[in-house]
Motif scaffolding. Sequence first.
Motif, PDB file in Angstrom:
ATOM      1  N   ILE A  43       0.842  -1.204   0.000  1.00  0.00           N
ATOM      2  CA  ILE A  43       0.000   0.000   0.000  1.00  0.00           C
ATOM      3  C   ILE A  43       0.876   1.252   0.000  1.00  0.00           C
ATOM      4  O   ILE A  43       0.643   2.187  -0.768  1.00  0.00           O
ATOM      5  N   CYS A  44       1.896   1.256   0.851  1.00  0.00           N
ATOM      6  CA  CYS A  44       2.810   2.409   0.904  1.00  0.00           C
ATOM      7  C   CYS A  44       3.434   2.648  -0.462  1.00  0.00           C
ATOM      8  O   CYS A  44       3.530   3.792  -0.925  1.00  0.00           O
ATOM      9  N   GLU A  45       3.863   1.573  -1.116  1.00  0.00           N
ATOM     10  CA  GLU A  45       4.499   1.689  -2.434  1.00  0.00           C
ATOM     11  C   GLU A  45       3.512   2.260  -3.457  1.00  0.00           C
ATOM     12  O   GLU A  45       3.856   3.099  -4.276  1.00  0.00           O
ATOM     13  N   LEU A  46       2.279   1.786  -3.370  1.00  0.00           N
ATOM     14  CA  LEU A  46       1.251   2.235  -4.307  1.00  0.00           C
ATOM     15  C   LEU A  46       0.966   3.734  -4.125  1.00  0.00           C
ATOM     16  O   LEU A  46       0.846   4.484  -5.104  1.00  0.00           O
ATOM     17  N   VAL A  47       0.883   4.159  -2.873  1.00  0.00           N
ATOM     18  CA  VAL A  47       0.634   5.578  -2.601  1.00  0.00           C
ATOM     19  C   VAL A  47       1.835   6.412  -3.047  1.00  0.00           C
ATOM     20  O   VAL A  47       1.685   7.506  -3.594  1.00  0.00           O
ATOM     21  N   LYS A  48       3.018   5.850  -2.856  1.00  0.00           N
ATOM     22  CA  LYS A  48       4.236   6.521  -3.310  1.00  0.00           C
ATOM     23  C   LYS A  48       4.189   6.686  -4.833  1.00  0.00           C
ATOM     24  O   LYS A  48       4.431   7.756  -5.370  1.00  0.00           O
ATOM     25  N   ASP A  49       3.842   5.590  -5.538  1.00  0.00           N
ATOM     26  CA  ASP A  49       3.778   5.618  -7.007  1.00  0.00           C
ATOM     27  C   ASP A  49       2.722   6.593  -7.531  1.00  0.00           C
ATOM     28  O   ASP A  49       2.859   7.137  -8.629  1.00  0.00           O
ATOM     29  N   SER A  50       1.668   6.785  -6.749  1.00  0.00           N
ATOM     30  CA  SER A  50       0.584   7.667  -7.200  1.00  0.00           C
ATOM     31  C   SER A  50       1.024   9.118  -7.281  1.00  0.00           C
ATOM     32  O   SER A  50       0.420   9.930  -7.972  1.00  0.00           O
ATOM     33  N   GLY A  51       2.085   9.462  -6.548  1.00  0.00           N
ATOM     34  CA  GLY A  51       2.563  10.838  -6.541  1.00  0.00           C
ATOM     35  C   GLY A  51       1.737  11.768  -5.667  1.00  0.00           C
ATOM     36  O   GLY A  51       1.884  12.989  -5.742  1.00  0.00           O
ATOM     37  N   LEU A  52       0.860  11.192  -4.829  1.00  0.00           N
ATOM     38  CA  LEU A  52       0.036  12.024  -3.938  1.00  0.00           C
ATOM     39  C   LEU A  52       0.924  12.874  -3.037  1.00  0.00           C
ATOM     40  O   LEU A  52       1.813  12.354  -2.369  1.00  0.00           O
ATOM     41  N   ARG A  53       0.664  14.181  -3.042  1.00  0.00           N
ATOM     42  CA  ARG A  53       1.384  15.091  -2.140  1.00  0.00           C
ATOM     43  C   ARG A  53       0.402  15.674  -1.150  1.00  0.00           C
ATOM     44  O   ARG A  53      -0.772  15.856  -1.453  1.00  0.00           O
ATOM     45  N   GLY A  54       0.878  15.955   0.051  1.00  0.00           N
ATOM     46  CA  GLY A  54       0.037  16.427   1.146  1.00  0.00           C
ATOM     47  C   GLY A  54      -0.831  17.606   0.735  1.00  0.00           C
ATOM     48  O   GLY A  54      -0.356  18.548   0.105  1.00  0.00           O
ATOM     49  N   ARG A  55      -2.110  17.556   1.094  1.00  0.00           N
ATOM     50  CA  ARG A  55      -3.068  18.576   0.682  1.00  0.00           C
ATOM     51  C   ARG A  55      -3.287  19.655   1.752  1.00  0.00           C
ATOM     52  O   ARG A  55      -4.154  20.517   1.600  1.00  0.00           O
ATOM     53  N   GLY A  56      -2.524  19.595   2.834  1.00  0.00           N
ATOM     54  CA  GLY A  56      -2.737  20.535   3.927  1.00  0.00           C
ATOM     55  C   GLY A  56      -1.930  21.819   3.815  1.00  0.00           C
ATOM     56  O   GLY A  56      -2.067  22.720   4.634  1.00  0.00           O
ATOM     57  N   GLY A  57      -1.060  21.896   2.796  1.00  0.00           N
ATOM     58  CA  GLY A  57      -0.303  23.135   2.619  1.00  0.00           C
ATOM     59  C   GLY A  57       1.163  22.917   2.301  1.00  0.00           C
ATOM     60  O   GLY A  57       1.730  23.587   1.464  1.00  0.00           O
ATOM     61  N   ILE A 314       1.379  26.324  -3.899  1.00  0.00           N
ATOM     62  CA  ILE A 314      -0.046  26.061  -4.071  1.00  0.00           C
ATOM     63  C   ILE A 314      -0.749  25.936  -2.711  1.00  0.00           C
ATOM     64  O   ILE A 314      -1.958  26.134  -2.608  1.00  0.00           O
ATOM     65  N   GLY A 315       0.037  25.648  -1.681  1.00  0.00           N
ATOM     66  CA  GLY A 315      -0.515  25.624  -0.315  1.00  0.00           C
ATOM     67  C   GLY A 315      -1.739  24.744  -0.211  1.00  0.00           C
ATOM     68  O   GLY A 315      -1.705  23.573  -0.567  1.00  0.00           O
ATOM     69  N   THR A 316      -2.850  25.326   0.245  1.00  0.00           N
ATOM     70  CA  THR A 316      -4.093  24.585   0.412  1.00  0.00           C
ATOM     71  C   THR A 316      -5.014  24.738  -0.795  1.00  0.00           C
ATOM     72  O   THR A 316      -6.107  24.185  -0.813  1.00  0.00           O
ATOM     73  N   ALA A 317      -4.585  25.530  -1.799  1.00  0.00           N
ATOM     74  CA  ALA A 317      -5.397  25.857  -2.977  1.00  0.00           C
ATOM     75  C   ALA A 317      -6.676  26.609  -2.600  1.00  0.00           C
ATOM     76  O   ALA A 317      -7.675  26.526  -3.291  1.00  0.00           O
ATOM     77  N   GLY A 318      -6.619  27.323  -1.507  1.00  0.00           N
ATOM     78  CA  GLY A 318      -7.678  28.270  -1.183  1.00  0.00           C
ATOM     79  C   GLY A 318      -7.315  29.566  -1.895  1.00  0.00           C
ATOM     80  O   GLY A 318      -6.434  30.293  -1.445  1.00  0.00           O
ATOM     81  N   VAL A 319      -7.956  29.825  -3.029  1.00  0.00           N
ATOM     82  CA  VAL A 319      -7.555  30.952  -3.880  1.00  0.00           C
ATOM     83  C   VAL A 319      -8.349  32.200  -3.489  1.00  0.00           C
ATOM     84  O   VAL A 319      -9.572  32.230  -3.636  1.00  0.00           O
ATOM     85  N   THR A 320      -7.655  33.208  -2.970  1.00  0.00           N
ATOM     86  CA  THR A 320      -8.308  34.465  -2.601  1.00  0.00           C
ATOM     87  C   THR A 320      -7.905  35.535  -3.604  1.00  0.00           C
ATOM     88  O   THR A 320      -6.723  35.863  -3.736  1.00  0.00           O
ATOM     89  N   VAL A 321      -8.905  36.054  -4.311  1.00  0.00           N
ATOM     90  CA  VAL A 321      -8.627  36.971  -5.417  1.00  0.00           C
ATOM     91  C   VAL A 321      -8.923  38.422  -5.011  1.00  0.00           C
ATOM     92  O   VAL A 321      -9.916  38.705  -4.322  1.00  0.00           O
ATOM     93  N   PHE A 322      -8.043  39.332  -5.449  1.00  0.00           N
ATOM     94  CA  PHE A 322      -8.216  40.763  -5.168  1.00  0.00           C
ATOM     95  C   PHE A 322      -8.368  41.523  -6.483  1.00  0.00           C
ATOM     96  O   PHE A 322      -7.617  41.286  -7.428  1.00  0.00           O
ATOM     97  N   ASP A 323      -9.343  42.444  -6.517  1.00  0.00           N
ATOM     98  CA  ASP A 323      -9.552  43.206  -7.751  1.00  0.00           C
ATOM     99  C   ASP A 323      -8.647  44.423  -7.792  1.00  0.00           C
ATOM    100  O   ASP A 323      -7.906  44.712  -6.847  1.00  0.00           O
ATOM    101  N   GLU A 324      -8.732  45.153  -8.920  1.00  0.00           N
ATOM    102  CA  GLU A 324      -7.806  46.256  -9.182  1.00  0.00           C
ATOM    103  C   GLU A 324      -7.922  47.418  -8.193  1.00  0.00           C
ATOM    104  O   GLU A 324      -7.026  48.242  -8.104  1.00  0.00           O
ATOM    105  N   THR A 325      -9.019  47.487  -7.447  1.00  0.00           N
ATOM    106  CA  THR A 325      -9.178  48.601  -6.509  1.00  0.00           C
ATOM    107  C   THR A 325      -8.581  48.291  -5.131  1.00  0.00           C
ATOM    108  O   THR A 325      -8.700  49.092  -4.208  1.00  0.00           O
TER     109      THR A 325
END
Lengths: 423, 162
Positions: A43-57, A314-325
């Motif tokens: 299982i560890c090898e399979l998860v390693k092969d999947s390339g999964l990277r931590g999603r917490g930041g 990419i951190g947590t991929a919580g994208v906070t967008v700011f406008d031109e003002t």
Amino acid sequence: MNDYPQVLFKNRLPGETVTLRSYEKTGGYQGLRKALKMSPNEICELVKDSGLRGRGGAGFPTGIKWSFFPSKAPGEKYLVCNGDEMEPGTYKDRQLLRADPHQLIEGMVIASYALQATAGYIFLRYAYEECAQNVERAIAEAKAAGYLGENILGSGFALSLHVHRSAGRYILGEETALLNGLEGKRPNPRAKPPFPAQRGLFGKPTNVNNVETLANVSHIINHGPVWFQELALTIEGSGTKLFGLSGHLNRTTCFELPLGIPLREVVETYGGGIRQGRAFKACLPGGASTPYLTAEHLDLPMDFNPLEEVGSRIGTAGVTVFDETTCMVAVTRNLVQFFARESCGFCTPCRDGLPMVSWLLDKIEHGLGNHDDLCLLAKQVQNITGRSFCALAEGAMGPVESLLRLFEQELKDHIQKGQCPFL
Amino acid sequence: MSELLPQNQLDEFKAKANCADHPQELIVDLLRAIQTECGWVPDHGIDLVADVLGVLPVEVEEVATFYDKIYRYPVGKRVIHVCDSVCCWANGSEDVLDHLQKTLGINLGQTSADGLFTLLPTCCLGACGEAPAMMIGLTTYGPLTPERIDQVLAEIREEAGG
């Protein structure tokens, strides 16, 4: 509205939480059945092969983290799920646990089997009471169905899961502070080494993973590492990612999108563009501690490596967008005030450095700054980065460093005009 | 000390502590239970936790004072936590705070004259898609407008018996 393959959100319906029965109908707990027929190492090898990277930041490769774990050590070993999720701009784990909490339970049982952990803890922040209740219900359902508890599905493997409800404070998201929190100690971060894998919860080997990371595990077992890799749009990336959109967008909801999706598509297609027809100015791509991206980055693929190449994350991929003002000095001041208030006060660069940076930004924002203040600001970034006890203060310097790098003229305008140019 | 916690809950915690390998891990649970009952955690609440879990009062106090959602001072019946982190700020959290302060006639950190509301800031509530947001008790409200705030306050006033 979302044409991309849905994995974590495939069962998601507005205002509903998936029960065990409907989770099973779409393949739920098949990954666990499969996993229990494999060896923990496979299982560890399979998860390693999947390339999964931590999603917490932090984005550490999950399979590699697991391979460091002393799974053969005798005695208690723990798996801890980090559901603190207090990085401003981040609310994806809340959406996941609102919609389909069994994915976390199944992922935790598989991960515990792979690591040979004897018990699991799910740490949830104070504001997520609804998630805590969903998880408790899922645990009870899984137990009754034989997916949890003694002799899981006749395999001889046993696991108990516990929910911990916290009581506020961002620093608990730091894994060693979180462990102190679980133990009922004052949750200052601990010195590393020893790393939690060696001496974690109650001094025993402990592996800490984020909610979304663990929720991916059963799908990887079910469909294989190649399938997981191909979910991403970048060659080196893998998997989907939950993007929580916020800020000045027309649509501020959470979407499951492939890693590697261009920022422009996130903003325009999923975010519905900027409110009031205004222009995109900047964004935090993955939470309060990730350096800003600007309009020149709109065609960047949203994945770990491409963002690191331009000095962000990419951190947590919580994208906070700011406008031109939006005044980016004021944004940065708000962010640093947050970090300064959430500092645990243990080390000097964080306890004293962050209020100093906050004071400098406040002074500049009010038009009272001078060029020496700009030099001092740059100096403080150097003084703090890499010199704090844990990652909190270093993370706080992400937006400050990128303010100096990307918005130097805006800082200078504040000084020259003697007031905020956006007033 | 019985006014801190109903007897059955106290017995439950004692039983849990007795069979736990690490009773100290129940500190936050016990503090939260006392707070749910009393509204805040008074000094003798700290002593009770220490007593039930077999730890020193100072070990309880250093945990209680760390968390911002554990109140070591008396608060109103309902604590309003106004998010001032970046997503809410970018969507007008300062106006939300102004409106609350004017409506309740109090500043941050104060309790309304009727003892019903205490106003406190909070960092990000994980309601960034529903900004600006606030949390009262364990319920999150957002996106907030002055009208929505007035409505929520009115509902709570009614619940609390006018």
